[in-house]
Design an enzyme around this catalytic site. Structure first.
Site, PDB file in Angstrom:
ATOM      1  CG  HIS A 126      -9.391  -1.712   0.531  1.00 41.84           C
ATOM      2  ND1 HIS A 126      -8.977  -0.643  -0.214  1.00 41.84           N
ATOM      3  CD2 HIS A 126      -8.671  -1.658   1.681  1.00 41.84           C
ATOM      4  CE1 HIS A 126      -8.046   0.024   0.447  1.00 41.84           C
ATOM      5  NE2 HIS A 126      -7.841  -0.564   1.605  1.00 41.84           N
ATOM      6  CG  ASP A 203      -8.410  -6.477  -3.086  1.00 35.82           C
ATOM      7  OD1 ASP A 203      -7.266  -6.849  -2.775  1.00 35.82           O
ATOM      8  OD2 ASP A 203      -8.955  -5.476  -2.603  1.00 35.82           O
ATOM      9  CD  GLN A 206      -5.372  -7.342   4.327  1.00 36.04           C
ATOM     10  OE1 GLN A 206      -4.673  -8.091   5.009  1.00 36.04           O
ATOM     11  NE2 GLN A 206      -5.213  -6.032   4.353  1.00 36.04           N
ATOM     12  CE  LYS A 229      -2.571  -4.110   2.003  1.00 38.62           C
ATOM     13  NZ  LYS A 229      -2.812  -3.231   3.159  1.00 38.62           N
ATOM     14  CB  CYS A 367      -9.935   1.544   2.896  1.00 35.63           C
ATOM     15  SG  CYS A 367      -8.652   2.764   3.105  1.00 35.63           S
TER      16      CYS A 367
HETATM   17  C1  LIG Z   1      -8.378  -5.869   0.829  1.00 36.54           C
HETATM   18  C2  LIG Z   1      -7.488  -4.750   0.400  1.00 36.54           C
HETATM   19  N1  LIG Z   1      -7.526  -4.344  -0.871  1.00 36.54           N
HETATM   20  C3  LIG Z   1      -6.736  -3.360  -1.327  1.00 36.54           C
HETATM   21  C4  LIG Z   1      -5.873  -2.704  -0.503  1.00 36.54           C
HETATM   22  C5  LIG Z   1      -5.025  -1.596  -1.046  1.00 36.54           C
HETATM   23  O1  LIG Z   1      -3.689  -1.970  -1.071  1.00 36.54           O
HETATM   24  P1  LIG Z   1      -2.565  -0.908  -1.470  1.00 36.54           P
HETATM   25  O2  LIG Z   1      -2.803   0.287  -0.609  1.00 36.54           O
HETATM   26  O3  LIG Z   1      -1.294  -1.616  -1.172  1.00 36.54           O
HETATM   27  O4  LIG Z   1      -2.748  -0.611  -2.928  1.00 36.54           O
HETATM   28  C6  LIG Z   1      -5.798  -3.082   0.840  1.00 36.54           C
HETATM   29  C7  LIG Z   1      -4.897  -2.353   1.775  1.00 36.54           C
HETATM   30  O5  LIG Z   1      -5.184  -2.143   2.918  1.00 36.54           O
HETATM   31  C8  LIG Z   1      -6.630  -4.131   1.300  1.00 36.54           C
HETATM   32  O6  LIG Z   1      -6.607  -4.514   2.573  1.00 36.54           O
END
Ligand SMILES: Cc1ncc(COP(=O)(O)O)c(C=O)c1O
Length: 412
Positions: A126, A203, A206, A229, A367
């Site tokens: 992401h 990360d 998900q 999430k 993203c």
């Molecule tokens: C794999 C992954 N990493 C990071 C993020 C970013 O999360 P946040 O916007 O809650 O900081 C997301 C959000 O869609 C994501 O799907």
């Protein structure tokens, strides 16, 4: 309908007030949980109760409300710590979410990096797990290298291993891809990183919503995730980090709450995790985060995973029966995120048509622009599922897709 593991989806759905609403005259079919999940009554009530009866600023006052607020805030930290298998609550730093957690590491830990140092990421990250490292590379002169995918659209661990060497200082990997739905072999990646003397940041945005995370079993050094999430509120998430690493890192932001002493000549820092939590924190949101952990744990992650696995299987079998529908990524062994293209309908048009029938999906690059480049598309449609997703909702998705196809006059 009860799954084998005992999750009664209708009972679960009754916990989420928003799921009874109508959208454009149709019952809401919410298939966008990977972007943000809906909130159960237990979370809404916990936040409302905190704000109605217990709120004051934390860590500062001797008065009763301040004590209650501090207990609620630190109690939430203890729940989140237990949820990921942290050794101590102090290993949890509350952040605004995954993005801020990764930025914290890139900024604070990253201050020791210089020219010649390398960071290894994957092309399925992401943007949250790419851009902070690009900013760090600009500041420090460090270099970023990217691991590729196999032909089957999974992380190419062999190729990744060939990138990791003595210059590698950190390997960053997503636990679950938000576009492909695949789960990466994080324990293996962490081992590769450690063999080279590097750290491993995961990360978990998900992955955390779908199963109990055990950072000890994963063997990573940092784990970042977001409450919104996983049935919690927006504006809060967490960074888990190994104590000795957090202790050694300089602060991320300066201000109140994060200091031990401030003199005109200079300041000293509060103990971890407060060193990384400058300013008044998101207290009601932390309470909601803790309530979300309680809610999910009460239902049970075995039941949640079994239900999701069944829903994904059903969705994949129904989606793949549609002419012109192409699933992006593997069709087996994946979590509840399904990206697809449908004939020559642009994903944004598709999402708009589906929305007119109450079906909420996401369209775009998610993203994940480097991954989109690799896949040779600029956008996909994405349906994502959670513990409250029902088979009837998958059927509604299929019906809406057929309507879209007819609107476009079918495909060649
Ligand atoms: C794999 C992954 N990493 C990071 C993020 C970013 O999360 P946040 O916007 O809650 O900081 C997301 C959000 O869609 C994501 O799907």
């Amino acid at each position: 309908m009860k799954t084998m593991a005992g999750l009664d989806v209708e009972q679960v759905r009754a916990d989420f007030p928003i799921l009874t609403r109508m959208v454009h005259g149709y019952p809401l079919v919410y298939l966008d949980s990977a972007a943000s999940s809906q909130k159960p009554r237990a979370v809404i009530d916990a936040m409302s109760d905190y704000l109605s009866a217990h709120h004051a600023n934390v860590h500062r006052g001797a008065h009763e409300l301040s004590v209650e607020a501090t207990d609620a805030y630190e109690g939430a930290r203890a729940k989140v710590a237990r949820f990921v298998g942290a050794s101590r609550p102090e290993e949890i730093v509350f952040t605004r979410g995954t993005t801020e957690a990764i930025n914290l590491v890139a900024y604070a830990w990253g201050r020791s990096l210089g020219p010649g140092d390398e960071i290894v990421l994957t092309i399925m990250e992401h943007h949250s797990n790419i851009v902070p490292w690009q900013l760090l590379a600009e500041r420090s002169g460090a270099t970023i290298r990217y691991a590729e995918l196999t032909l089957g659209a999974r992380l190419d661990v062999g190729q990744m291993a060939s990138l990791i060497g003595p210059a590698t200082k950190l390997v960053g990997v997503t636990h679950v891809s938000n576009t492909l739905g695949v789960m990466n072999p994080v324990a293996e990646v962490a081992e590769l990183a450690h063999e080279a003397g590097a750290l491993c940041l995961v990360d978990g945005a998900q992955a955390a919503p779908h199963g109990a995370v055990d950072v000890q079993a994963l063997g990573c050094d940092f784990y970042a995730f977001s409450a919104h999430k996983m049935c919690g509120p927006t504006g809060i998430g967490a960074l888990w980090g190994r104590s000795e690493l957090l202790e050694a890192m300089p602060p991320f932001q300066g201000g109140g709450e994060m200091i031990s002493e401030v003199r005109l000549e200079g300041s000293t820092w509060a103990p971890v995790p407060h060193k990384f939590e400058a300013g008044t924190p998101a207290i009601a949101e932390a309470v909601g985060f803790g309530a979300a952990v309680d809610y999910l744990e009460n239902i049970g992650f075995d039941a949640i995973r079994a239900h999701e696995a069944e829903i994904v299987r059903y969705a994949l079998s129904r989606l793949s029966s549609l002419d012109g529908l192409r699933i992006v990524g593997p069709t087996e062994n994946r979590l509840g995120v399904v990206s697809f293209t449908y004939g020559d309908i642009h994903p944004h048009d598709l999402a708009t048509i589906l929305d007119r029938r109450g079906v909420a999906i996401r369209a775009g690059h998610h993203c994940n622009q480097p991954l989109m480049d690799h896949l040779g598309v600029d956008a996909t449609a994405r349906a994502s599922f959670y513990l409250y997703t029902s088979r009837a909702e998958i059927d509604a998705l299929i019906d809406a897709l057929l309507v879209a196809r007819d609107l476009f006059g079918g495909f060649d």
